[in-house]
Design an enzyme around this catalytic site. Sequence first.
Site, short mmCIF file in Angstrom:
data_model
loop_
_atom_site.label_atom_id
_atom_site.label_comp_id
_atom_site.label_asym_id
_atom_site.label_seq_id
_atom_site.Cartn_x
_atom_site.Cartn_y
_atom_site.Cartn_z
N ASP A 52 0.86 -1.18 0.00
CA ASP A 52 0.00 0.00 0.00
C ASP A 52 0.90 1.23 0.00
O ASP A 52 1.47 1.60 1.03
CB ASP A 52 -0.91 0.02 1.24
CG ASP A 52 -2.02 -1.03 1.14
OD1 ASP A 52 -1.81 -2.06 0.45
OD2 ASP A 52 -3.08 -0.83 1.76
N LYS A 87 -10.15 0.32 -2.80
CA LYS A 87 -10.10 0.16 -1.34
C LYS A 87 -10.37 1.47 -0.61
O LYS A 87 -9.51 2.34 -0.53
CB LYS A 87 -8.71 -0.38 -0.93
CG LYS A 87 -8.54 -0.54 0.59
CD LYS A 87 -7.19 -1.15 0.93
CE LYS A 87 -6.94 -1.11 2.44
NZ LYS A 87 -5.60 -1.62 2.81
N LYS A 119 -6.71 3.41 -3.66
CA LYS A 119 -7.14 3.44 -2.26
C LYS A 119 -7.30 4.88 -1.83
O LYS A 119 -6.51 5.74 -2.23
CB LYS A 119 -6.08 2.71 -1.43
CG LYS A 119 -6.28 2.72 0.07
CD LYS A 119 -5.20 1.88 0.77
CE LYS A 119 -5.22 2.09 2.27
NZ LYS A 119 -4.14 1.36 2.97
#
Lengths: 493, 300, 307
Positions: free
Chosen positions: C144, C243, C207
């Site tokens: 991430d 996400k 995300k």
Amino acid sequence: MKDASQTTGSLFEFGSKWDYAPAPEARDWVKIQSRYELFIGGKFVAPHSGRYFPTISPSTEEVLAEVAEADDTDVDAAVAAAEEAQRAWIALRPGERSKYLFRLARAVQERSRELAILESLDGGKPIKESRDVDLPLVCAHLFYHAGWADKLDLAFQGRAYRPLGVAGQIIPWNFPLLMAAWKIAPALACGNAVVLKPAETTSLTALHLARICQEIELPPGLVNIITGAGATGAALASHPRVKKVAFTGSTEVGRRIQAATAGSGKKLTLELGGKAANIVFADAPIDQAIEGIIGAIFFNQGHVCCAGSRLLVEESVAGELIEKLKDRMRTLRVGDPLDKNTDIGAINSEAQLKTIEGLVKSGEEEGAERWSAPCELPGKGFWFSPTIFTGVTSSHRIAREEIFGPVLSVLTFRTADEAVEKANNTMYGLSAGVWTSKGSKSFWMAQRLRAGVVWANTFNKFDPSAPFGGLKESGFGREGGRQGLSAYVEIDG
Amino acid sequence: MNDVSHDAGQRLAVAKTYKFFVGGAFIRPESGRTYPVTTAIDSADAHHVNAPRASRKDLREAVRVAAGAWKGWAERTATNRGQILYRIAEMLEARREELHQQLVRSGSSAGDAKVEIEASIDRCVYYAGFTDKYQSLLASANPTGGPHFVFTLPESMGVVGVVAPEEAPLLGLLSMALPALVGGNVVVVITSECRPLVGLVLGELLATSDVPAGVVNILSGPSAELATELAKHREVAAIHVVADVPQTLIDVERLGAGSIKRVKGEGHVFVERLYTPRGQGLSAIERWIEPKTIWHPVAI
Amino acid sequence: MNANTAVHVPATIIASAPRIDRVMVEERAASFSKRSLKKASKVRGLRLAISMMDLTSLEGKDTAGKVEALCRKALRPLDRDPSVPSCAAVCVYPNLVPVAKRELAGTSVQIASVATAFPSGLSPLSIKLDDVRRAVDFGADEIDMVIDRGAFLSGHYAKVFDEIAATKEASGKAHLKVILETGELGSYDLVRAASDLAIAAGADFIKTSTGKVQPAATPGVVLVMLQAIADHYRKTGIKIGMKPAGGVRHAKQALAYLVMVKETLGDDWLSPHLFRFGASALLNDVLLQLEKDRLGVYHADDDFSRD
């Protein structure tokens, strides 16, 4: 691209991997009488003729109740009661009239859910809309006009004004209680009394509103509700002591009312049909425009006089936009109006369904390309799948006539001038929509569109403070706002 | 014998401590100071009553809290502001007996108190119905010519200081605060100095009327002194003072000049007008709004 | 790619990103929460939500003990009901990846690690790439990363693009989630532009947030990002994952997001392969709802473990 999605379906799988269980709004606590009388002079009275007609739920064809049919004698009694009540009403201090309206607004607010359920049952619209759109707007209209009742001197800016007396009000079946509120609130605020006739397929909420008027001790006769079909409406509109006629409905009936009241000196406002253009430019926020298009045409099954029933798309984005539009239509849920997840409910009546079917057939026959969202329709009741026509030209009937159903005609344009020309090429002039990211273009379009309401990057927005009404054969007069008040007074100078 | 059974004649009443209403909470004065309030008759509440005495710091805190509440209040929809003001009317009507008692204690006759309360409730209703209408009366579309849409819209100013009159302690206070609230302003109110209790009780009603915390803040104390403090405070955009002493009004105007404050000072005539049509109206709202003119091109 | 395209491609992506209308997008985003989910559909939705969770702990005070407990919770969220699915992944700092690896080896639960000088991204690229490589070496299945918002907001799109592309390369087989930190971007227009840029530069997932900035995931932002994914899929046939992270605390919010996914991207995205929730507090609230549904009574917070 368009053809590919037609034959192979969407690139996306809008399937049943995770489906929503039925979520019906409970209705058993809402008491529906087996029979409804006329509401005249603050009392529920049997019709002179002794005749009643059934009202059904268009989603199940279940008979909900029978409703009194008013004839000339009943109309006469209602007008007499209203005349008497009006005299006492104008004798009250304006602040007291205001407080009566606030009280009515509050009582309706308290009973909102019950009225929303009734509206969905009797009219077929999804509970999501009756609960979140119709009823909040009903209350807002009552509140808004309550506040005008003691500020009319300001509203008319020093001009001398006086109430008209008895207003005869005839309303349609698409927003039954909302149209009742639109009519009753300004009339009472301006010092008039009303005789209101709801549409024959959707009388129930107006009659429950009558009960609320009784409960809050609104002076008897100020609001009279008479039920019936066209003949009742005609009797009301042509009654000699009715000083004001307010009508919302089809252009065809509006024309008849205008002719019938000719020479009578009655004040008249007409809110009639429409064939609004919803114009999408290539520089529009496309995904939001899709939502706007969906809301413009499928809100309330398309039973909306200001519905954006003609989509005008700038040619360079038409392919992409139509593909996205169809995908969005695949996610619309058609079905039980009382299910909280229903997006599109039942067509209001069998007669309206036939009208829609007839016009859709003409679209196919005239060579436009039809696409309907794949959805399972219930076996009983009146239903129509959300539908779009592409390849439509301005001469097609589906581009000219009001379908008043969930059917969208898509046309394309190349320049802003051409968009204006196509948008204005209609006998109607109620509303229009413009989608662009460029503010100056929104205003440029708004100046040129021949419509009483222009929405920019939104559609089907209503507010009691914003005047609403049409140009050309969409009628005359405005409802809402300061401007809407003048429909209910005589103004000198 | 049961503990809780009692003879009403022997029961000692519970006296109430009156507090400021600031930021939606009831607070004591920062200085810990109170001042005695003369009551006309003995009441079940207490023979001798103290009111909280606001200091400069209390005022500063109230202004800070009000300033923080401004944006939220101004950004609410007009309809919602109207609903909240109407709710005030409902709460006043429901608790009119308490208000009546307070007015009578502080010197009104029973009849005058009734009239003042009824006028107060109706005034709330009047202004409740104005939140979504003054715009259509004060705004304009301006025909400037040329390729522009030009319109002028009313906007709120911010914190409005209100120093209420000594007489008509309820109707006077409301007639000053409500029009400011209608236009999206927030208020810091100084109650009648001699008759502060009904104003402080009003705070208790506002707390149950959906009025967001900090939108209305109510203090009591030496009015003339607090008025000059309000006039000096740079965060206060405007001030409305009703005072019998002309010097107070002159001071407020002079001190207000420091921050180019909008100042409205009135003497006894304000109270005389309260029960007439001039006691309410559009001008009272217009006083606390700023017109903003927006130019936007019209072009493809 | 020559130097010219390296600068112009990102600039073109930004320039051609569609404009977003805030009012309408928020209206639409809010509409999903109006879907009424009852009975079986609610239970299925909640279980699906658990299977999509990246159970997260990203605090300075994280220890091996904390991460071990987190892993056990992710693997078996509710001890008393083994039918409750495992979470999709745990999400931890690089130094704690070995702990997670030890705990989760041989299970379905993936190990995600934040990297690239999380949460600000304001370190030299070489350090950020080292960070990524080390996390992958430690055994992270998913990376991430954060974008350099300073570079993005000052118009250095090529720098952002290149850093994402370099991070993608450094991630190797690990899946790359690109955090836009939408709460710092200031407009939906830029959220959309950043989404398009991240996708073009090689993101497997986009995300919303680090969880360290408010606002984090909001319905409007998530919808705009889902629409970017939809447009990319229409153009290329490639499915990018999404996400939302931060701000999703309640089961009701999670269900509304699933409705949004279902009605925007369809069934394919109703899967942990293409949709994740980055959350810590959400799991217990979902469990609370599931237990309420199973046993018919409301539970207390303390009925569930706090790990």
